[in-house]
Design an enzyme around this catalytic site. Structure first.
Site, PDB file in Angstrom:
ATOM      1  N   SER A   9      10.761  16.104 -10.418  1.00 47.77           N
ATOM      2  CA  SER A   9      10.388  15.568  -9.107  1.00 47.77           C
ATOM      3  C   SER A   9      10.970  16.433  -8.003  1.00 47.77           C
ATOM      4  O   SER A   9      12.185  16.620  -7.915  1.00 47.77           O
ATOM      5  CB  SER A   9      10.918  14.136  -8.961  1.00 47.77           C
ATOM      6  OG  SER A   9      10.932  13.798  -7.589  1.00 47.77           O
ATOM      7  N   HIS A  34       6.056  16.888 -10.170  1.00 45.92           N
ATOM      8  CA  HIS A  34       5.911  15.541  -9.625  1.00 45.92           C
ATOM      9  C   HIS A  34       6.182  15.563  -8.124  1.00 45.92           C
ATOM     10  O   HIS A  34       7.236  16.032  -7.679  1.00 45.92           O
ATOM     11  CB  HIS A  34       6.903  14.617 -10.341  1.00 45.92           C
ATOM     12  CG  HIS A  34       6.762  13.163 -10.006  1.00 45.92           C
ATOM     13  ND1 HIS A  34       5.790  12.355 -10.551  1.00 45.92           N
ATOM     14  CD2 HIS A  34       7.493  12.371  -9.183  1.00 45.92           C
ATOM     15  CE1 HIS A  34       5.928  11.117 -10.088  1.00 45.92           C
ATOM     16  NE2 HIS A  34       6.953  11.101  -9.246  1.00 45.92           N
ATOM     17  N   ASP A  36       6.530  13.355  -4.802  1.00 47.69           N
ATOM     18  CA  ASP A  36       6.768  11.997  -4.311  1.00 47.69           C
ATOM     19  C   ASP A  36       6.381  11.881  -2.842  1.00 47.69           C
ATOM     20  O   ASP A  36       7.001  12.500  -1.979  1.00 47.69           O
ATOM     21  CB  ASP A  36       8.245  11.633  -4.483  1.00 47.69           C
ATOM     22  CG  ASP A  36       8.576  11.298  -5.924  1.00 47.69           C
ATOM     23  OD1 ASP A  36       7.858  10.464  -6.511  1.00 47.69           O
ATOM     24  OD2 ASP A  36       9.538  11.876  -6.465  1.00 47.69           O
ATOM     25  N   MET A  38       6.109   9.573   0.334  1.00 48.83           N
ATOM     26  CA  MET A  38       6.661   8.329   0.900  1.00 48.83           C
ATOM     27  C   MET A  38       6.313   8.246   2.384  1.00 48.83           C
ATOM     28  O   MET A  38       6.372   9.254   3.095  1.00 48.83           O
ATOM     29  CB  MET A  38       8.179   8.307   0.729  1.00 48.83           C
ATOM     30  CG  MET A  38       8.615   8.476  -0.717  1.00 48.83           C
ATOM     31  SD  MET A  38      10.398   8.335  -0.874  1.00 48.83           S
ATOM     32  CE  MET A  38      10.595   8.728  -2.612  1.00 48.83           C
ATOM     33  N   HIS A  73       2.559  11.186  -6.710  1.00 47.08           N
ATOM     34  CA  HIS A  73       2.946   9.776  -6.768  1.00 47.08           C
ATOM     35  C   HIS A  73       2.943   9.231  -5.350  1.00 47.08           C
ATOM     36  O   HIS A  73       3.846   9.524  -4.569  1.00 47.08           O
ATOM     37  CB  HIS A  73       4.344   9.683  -7.423  1.00 47.08           C
ATOM     38  CG  HIS A  73       4.934   8.323  -7.410  1.00 47.08           C
ATOM     39  ND1 HIS A  73       6.274   8.097  -7.706  1.00 47.08           N
ATOM     40  CD2 HIS A  73       4.418   7.104  -7.138  1.00 47.08           C
ATOM     41  CE1 HIS A  73       6.531   6.810  -7.614  1.00 47.08           C
ATOM     42  NE2 HIS A  73       5.423   6.189  -7.263  1.00 47.08           N
ATOM     43  N   MET A  75       3.537   6.653  -2.641  1.00 43.85           N
ATOM     44  CA  MET A  75       4.244   5.431  -2.264  1.00 43.85           C
ATOM     45  C   MET A  75       3.864   5.168  -0.819  1.00 43.85           C
ATOM     46  O   MET A  75       4.671   5.339   0.108  1.00 43.85           O
ATOM     47  CB  MET A  75       5.761   5.626  -2.439  1.00 43.85           C
ATOM     48  CG  MET A  75       6.177   5.661  -3.904  1.00 43.85           C
ATOM     49  SD  MET A  75       7.775   6.427  -4.198  1.00 43.85           S
ATOM     50  CE  MET A  75       7.264   8.147  -4.372  1.00 43.85           C
ATOM     51  N   MET A 144       7.969   2.394 -13.126  1.00 41.38           N
ATOM     52  CA  MET A 144       9.153   2.725 -12.329  1.00 41.38           C
ATOM     53  C   MET A 144      10.392   2.127 -13.001  1.00 41.38           C
ATOM     54  O   MET A 144      10.437   0.925 -13.283  1.00 41.38           O
ATOM     55  CB  MET A 144       9.039   2.158 -10.904  1.00 41.38           C
ATOM     56  CG  MET A 144       7.972   2.797 -10.024  1.00 41.38           C
ATOM     57  SD  MET A 144       8.104   4.586  -9.840  1.00 41.38           S
ATOM     58  CE  MET A 144       9.701   4.749  -9.019  1.00 41.38           C
ATOM     59  N   GLY A 151      15.852   9.234  -4.702  1.00 39.19           N
ATOM     60  CA  GLY A 151      16.279   9.823  -5.958  1.00 39.19           C
ATOM     61  C   GLY A 151      17.714   9.425  -6.266  1.00 39.19           C
ATOM     62  O   GLY A 151      18.406   8.842  -5.428  1.00 39.19           O
ATOM     63  N   ASP A 182       9.568   6.903 -14.430  1.00 41.21           N
ATOM     64  CA  ASP A 182      10.098   7.568 -13.234  1.00 41.21           C
ATOM     65  C   ASP A 182      11.328   6.827 -12.718  1.00 41.21           C
ATOM     66  O   ASP A 182      11.236   5.662 -12.333  1.00 41.21           O
ATOM     67  CB  ASP A 182       8.992   7.567 -12.158  1.00 41.21           C
ATOM     68  CG  ASP A 182       9.347   8.367 -10.915  1.00 41.21           C
ATOM     69  OD1 ASP A 182      10.456   8.929 -10.844  1.00 41.21           O
ATOM     70  OD2 ASP A 182       8.501   8.421 -10.008  1.00 41.21           O
TER      71      ASP A 182
HETATM   72  C1  DX5 Z   1      11.628   7.496  -6.541  1.00 43.14           C
HETATM   73  C2  DX5 Z   1      10.734   8.622  -6.974  1.00 43.14           C
HETATM   74  C3  DX5 Z   1      11.232   9.396  -8.118  1.00 43.14           C
HETATM   75  C4  DX5 Z   1      12.557  10.068  -7.906  1.00 43.14           C
HETATM   76  C5  DX5 Z   1      13.274  10.133  -9.212  1.00 43.14           C
HETATM   77  O1  DX5 Z   1      10.971   6.745  -5.583  1.00 43.14           O
HETATM   78  O2  DX5 Z   1       9.468   8.128  -7.317  1.00 43.14           O
HETATM   79  O3  DX5 Z   1      10.261  10.346  -8.564  1.00 43.14           O
HETATM   80  O4  DX5 Z   1      12.461  11.361  -7.392  1.00 43.14           O
HETATM   81  O5  DX5 Z   1      14.535  10.638  -8.978  1.00 43.14           O
HETATM   82  P1  DX5 Z   1      15.675  10.555 -10.075  1.00 43.14           P
HETATM   83  O6  DX5 Z   1      15.178  11.285 -11.285  1.00 43.14           O
HETATM   84  O7  DX5 Z   1      16.810  11.223  -9.407  1.00 43.14           O
HETATM   85  O8  DX5 Z   1      15.901   9.094 -10.353  1.00 43.14           O
HETATM   86 ZN    ZN Z   2       7.982   9.508  -8.292  1.00 40.55          ZN
END
Ligand code: DX5
Ligand code: ZN
Length: 228
Positions: A9, A34, A36, A38, A73, A75, A144, A151, A182
Site C-alpha cells: 500500500s 495498492h 488508498d 481517502m 481502494h 474510501m 478490512m 496505516g 487489508d
Molecule cells: C487503511 C488502508 C490500508 C493501509 C494498510 O485504510 O486501506 O491499505 O494502508 O496499512 P497497514 O498495512 O500499515 O495496516
Molecule cells: Zn487499502
C-alpha cells in the site's frame, strides 16, 4: 494451488517520491500496487486523487515492460463518479465500500463497464451477507482487518472468521474471485490470514516502513510457501 499476491500500500510510501517508490517496491517483488483513496468524508483522511493515479501509472511496470496492476481502494462517498475517474486514470482493479454507495449493484456494473475489475470492501463491523446477491458482479472481495483511514494499525482478529466465511461463499460459487485482506498484515501473521482463506495481501507500514522492501516481501512469501 493458490496463487498468492502481495500488494504493497502506497499509503506508507514517501509521497514526495511516489514514482520511485512504486518502482522500488516492484523491483522488490510486489505483485500489485495498492492505492488508498481517502476523501475526508467517508474516512477521516485525505490522500490520492485520479491525477496522482495517472502520474504513477507509467511507473507501475516490471523491468521487461509488463504492467503491474493498480489496485485502487476507494474510501470515498459517493462512489460512482470517482470510480470512473480512476478507471480513466489507469486503475486495473477498483474496490469500494458498499455502505458508501446507494446502488451497489449499479456501481459494480459501472466499474466493469469502464473496463476494470470490480471489488467490494467490508469494514470490520460490516456484515458480508449482501455479497450473496452480487457475487456474479464482483472480481474481488476485500476484508478490512483495521478500520479504514490510517496505516500502521493493529490487525483485528475477527477478520479471520470473516475471511473463512467469504472463502466458503466464493468456493461454493465456483467463481474466479480474489479474496484480499487489508490492515495490519505482517510477515508474522500472514500465514494465519492465508489459512483463513485470503489469497491477496495488502501491506503498507510492514513494507514501506522498513529499509529493505525485498527482505520483507521475501519473508512474507516464505511464510506463504511454508504453509502449503
Ligand atoms: C487503511 C488502508 C490500508 C493501509 C494498510 O485504510 O486501506 O491499505 O494502508 O496499512 P497497514 O498495512 O500499515 O495496516
Ligand atoms: Zn487499502
Amino acid at each position: 494451488m493458490t496463487t498468492y499476491r502481495i500488494a504493497p500500500s502506497l499509503l506508507s510510501a514517501d509521497f514526495a517520491r511516489l514514482g520511485q517508490e512504486v518502482r522500488a517496491v516492484i523491483d522488490a517483488g510486489a505483485d500489485w500496487i495498492h492505492v488508498d483513496v481517502m476523501d475526508n468524508h467517508y474516512v477521516p483522511n485525505l490522500t490520492i486523487g485520479p491525477l496522482v493515479c495517472r502520474a504513477i501509472r507509467p511507473h507501475a511496470q516490471r523491468a521487461d515492460g509488463t504492467p503491474v496492476p493498480l489496485d485502487v481502494h476507494l474510501m470515498v462517498q459517493p462512489v460512482d463518479a470517482l470510480a470512473l475517474a480512476f478507471a480513466e486514470a489507469g486503475a486495473d482493479w477498483i474496490s469500494f465500500h458498499p455502505d458508501a454507495s446507494i446502488h451497489v449493484d449499479r456501481s459494480l456494473q459501472a466499474i466493469r463497464a469502464a473496463g476494470c475489475r470490480s471489488g467490494l470492501v467490508f469494514n470490520p463491523a460490516e456484515p458480508v451477507d449482501r455479497l450473496e446477491w452480487v457475487l456474479d458482479k464482483v472480481d474481488l472481495v476485500l476484508i478490512m482487518s483495521v478500520n479504514p483511514g490510517f496505516g500502521g494499525q493493529g490487525f483485528i482478529d475477527s477478520a479471520l472468521r470473516k475471511l473463512e466465511r467469504v472463502r466458503r461463499m466464493i468456493d461454493a460459487s465456483g467463481r474466479d474471485i480474489r479474496l484480499e485482506v487489508d490492515g495490519g498484515i505482517k510477515a508474522d501473521n500472514i500465514r494465519r490470514v492465508a489459512d483463513a482463506g485470503a489469497d491477496t495481501f495488502v501491506a503498507g507500514s510492514a513494507i514501506f516502513g522498513q529499509g529493505d522492501y525485498r527482505q520483507v516481501i521475501d519473508a512474507m512469501r516464505a511464510e506463504l510457501a511454508a504453509g502449503r
